[in-house]
Motif scaffolding. Structure first.
Motif, PDB file in Angstrom:
ATOM      1  N   VAL A   1     -39.629  45.287   1.614  1.00 25.09           N
ATOM      2  CA  VAL A   1     -38.427  45.892   2.173  1.00 25.09           C
ATOM      3  C   VAL A   1     -38.741  46.333   3.600  1.00 25.09           C
ATOM      4  O   VAL A   1     -39.601  47.181   3.819  1.00 25.09           O
ATOM      5  N   GLU A   2     -38.073  45.714   4.533  1.00 23.39           N
ATOM      6  CA  GLU A   2     -38.256  46.041   5.944  1.00 23.39           C
ATOM      7  C   GLU A   2     -37.250  47.119   6.336  1.00 23.39           C
ATOM      8  O   GLU A   2     -36.107  47.100   5.864  1.00 23.39           O
ATOM      9  N   PRO A   3     -37.641  48.043   7.212  1.00 23.59           N
ATOM     10  CA  PRO A   3     -36.680  49.042   7.691  1.00 23.59           C
ATOM     11  C   PRO A   3     -35.498  48.365   8.383  1.00 23.59           C
ATOM     12  O   PRO A   3     -35.695  47.397   9.117  1.00 23.59           O
ATOM     13  N   ARG A   4     -34.299  48.857   8.119  1.00 20.81           N
ATOM     14  CA  ARG A   4     -33.092  48.304   8.729  1.00 20.81           C
ATOM     15  C   ARG A   4     -32.293  49.465   9.329  1.00 20.81           C
ATOM     16  O   ARG A   4     -31.989  50.421   8.628  1.00 20.81           O
TER      17      ARG A   4
ATOM     18  N   ARG B   1     -23.067  50.821  -1.498  1.00 21.75           N
ATOM     19  CA  ARG B   1     -22.535  49.760  -0.642  1.00 21.75           C
ATOM     20  C   ARG B   1     -21.175  50.132  -0.041  1.00 21.75           C
ATOM     21  O   ARG B   1     -20.915  49.873   1.132  1.00 21.75           O
ATOM     22  N   ARG B   2     -20.318  50.754  -0.818  1.00 22.43           N
ATOM     23  CA  ARG B   2     -18.982  51.138  -0.321  1.00 22.43           C
ATOM     24  C   ARG B   2     -19.052  52.158   0.806  1.00 22.43           C
ATOM     25  O   ARG B   2     -18.116  52.286   1.581  1.00 22.43           O
ATOM     26  N   ASP B   3     -20.160  52.876   0.883  1.00 22.31           N
ATOM     27  CA  ASP B   3     -20.331  53.888   1.928  1.00 22.31           C
ATOM     28  C   ASP B   3     -21.070  53.339   3.144  1.00 22.31           C
ATOM     29  O   ASP B   3     -21.294  54.062   4.118  1.00 22.31           O
ATOM     30  N   GLY B   4     -21.505  52.080   3.073  1.00 25.18           N
ATOM     31  CA  GLY B   4     -22.201  51.463   4.192  1.00 25.18           C
ATOM     32  C   GLY B   4     -23.716  51.452   4.059  1.00 25.18           C
ATOM     33  O   GLY B   4     -24.416  51.127   5.015  1.00 25.18           O
ATOM     34  N   VAL B   5     -24.240  51.769   2.887  1.00 22.19           N
ATOM     35  CA  VAL B   5     -25.687  51.782   2.666  1.00 22.19           C
ATOM     36  C   VAL B   5     -26.177  50.348   2.460  1.00 22.19           C
ATOM     37  O   VAL B   5     -25.532  49.551   1.780  1.00 22.19           O
ATOM     38  N   GLN B   6     -27.332  50.037   3.058  1.00 22.71           N
ATOM     39  CA  GLN B   6     -27.948  48.716   2.929  1.00 22.71           C
ATOM     40  C   GLN B   6     -29.418  48.872   2.563  1.00 22.71           C
ATOM     41  O   GLN B   6     -30.034  49.902   2.872  1.00 22.71           O
ATOM     42  N   VAL B   7     -29.979  47.846   1.933  1.00 24.81           N
ATOM     43  CA  VAL B   7     -31.410  47.847   1.627  1.00 24.81           C
ATOM     44  C   VAL B   7     -32.179  47.956   2.939  1.00 24.81           C
ATOM     45  O   VAL B   7     -31.872  47.260   3.913  1.00 24.81           O
ATOM     46  N   GLY B   8     -33.151  48.850   2.977  1.00 24.74           N
ATOM     47  CA  GLY B   8     -33.960  49.061   4.173  1.00 24.74           C
ATOM     48  C   GLY B   8     -33.536  50.272   4.989  1.00 24.74           C
ATOM     49  O   GLY B   8     -34.264  50.700   5.884  1.00 24.74           O
ATOM     50  N   ASN B   9     -32.351  50.819   4.709  1.00 27.23           N
ATOM     51  CA  ASN B   9     -31.920  52.030   5.422  1.00 27.23           C
ATOM     52  C   ASN B   9     -32.823  53.193   5.057  1.00 27.23           C
ATOM     53  O   ASN B   9     -33.364  53.258   3.953  1.00 27.23           O
ATOM     54  N   ARG B  10     -32.977  54.125   5.998  1.00 28.00           N
ATOM     55  CA  ARG B  10     -33.801  55.307   5.777  1.00 28.00           C
ATOM     56  C   ARG B  10     -32.927  56.544   5.711  1.00 28.00           C
ATOM     57  O   ARG B  10     -31.995  56.692   6.503  1.00 28.00           O
ATOM     58  N   ASN B  11     -33.214  57.396   4.767  1.00 21.35           N
ATOM     59  CA  ASN B  11     -32.543  58.685   4.616  1.00 21.35           C
ATOM     60  C   ASN B  11     -33.571  59.768   4.842  1.00 21.35           C
ATOM     61  O   ASN B  11     -34.711  59.659   4.375  1.00 21.35           O
ATOM     62  N   PHE B  12     -33.164  60.811   5.518  1.00 23.67           N
ATOM     63  CA  PHE B  12     -34.061  61.930   5.782  1.00 23.67           C
ATOM     64  C   PHE B  12     -33.628  63.120   4.953  1.00 23.67           C
ATOM     65  O   PHE B  12     -32.456  63.497   4.971  1.00 23.67           O
TER      66      PHE B  12
END
Length: 153
Positions: A44-47, A79-90
Motif C-alpha cells: 500500500v503506497e501513500p496516496r 468510499r462515499r466520503d472520499g476515502v481511498q486506499v493509501g490515504n493517511r489519517n492523523f
C-alpha cells in the motif's frame, strides 16, 4: 468481532464442521460464527487525500483497551466520503492530557493546539467504513479517537 483463526478439517454438512483453532485472541465457544478468512499481502503506497475529513476509530480487530502501532482499526468513513486506499489519517488530541476524576478520557481542550499522536494508513475501503493500519503512535490510542484526513497529504 474477530476471536481467532480456525483451520477446518472436516465438513459434515452446511452448518456442522470440525477444525483446529490455530490462534485465539478471545474466548471461542461452541456455536461461534465462522467465516472465510481472506489473507492477502499487498503493498500500500501513500496516496494524497482529495478531501479534508474527520473520522472516528469505531472498532479494533483485537480485544485490547489500548492500541499501538501495527494494529488494525475500523474508521467510520469510507468510499462515499472520499476515502481511498493509501490515504493517511492523523489521530488528533488537544490539551495536556490532564482530566478531572469525572471527566471522560477523550476530553479535548479547544483552547489548546492540535497535537498529532498517531498516524493511520487506510488499507481497505468500503462504502461507509474503512480499515486502517496504525503506522505510528506516540501515545496509547483507543477506540473512539478523532482522526483527520488532510487534503493533499
Amino acid at each position: 468481532k474477530v476471536r481467532g483463526d480456525i483451520v477446518l478439517e472436516q465438513i459434515a454438512c452446511d452448518d456442522i464442521a470440525r477444525g483446529t483453532i490455530t490462534d485465539a485472541v478471545d474466548t471461542i465457544e461452541r456455536g461461534a460464527r465462522v467465516s472465510a478468512a481472506i489473507r492477502q499481502f499487498r503493498r500500500v503506497e501513500p496516496r494524497p487525500s482529495k478531501v479534508n475529513l474527520e473520522a472516528r476509530v469505531v472498532a479494533s480487530f483485537t480485544p485490547v483497551k489500548f492500541l499501538s502501532a501495527e494494529r488494525f482499526v475500523v474508521l467510520n468513513r469510507g468510499r462515499r466520503d472520499g476515502v481511498q486506499v493509501g490515504n493517511r489519517n492523523f489521530v488528533i488530541r488537544r490539551g495536556d492530557g490532564y482530566r478531572g476524576m469525572l471527566e471522560d478520557w477523550d476530553y479535548m481542550d479547544p483552547e489548546s493546539p492540535k497535537e498529532v499522536v498517531g498516524e493511520l494508513w487506510v488499507i481497505d475501503v468500503r462504502d461507509n467504513v474503512s480499515v486502517a493500519w496504525i503506522a505510528r503512535s506516540s501515545r496509547e490510542l483507543r477506540v473512539g479517537e478523532t482522526t483527520e484526513m488532510r487534503k493533499g497529504y
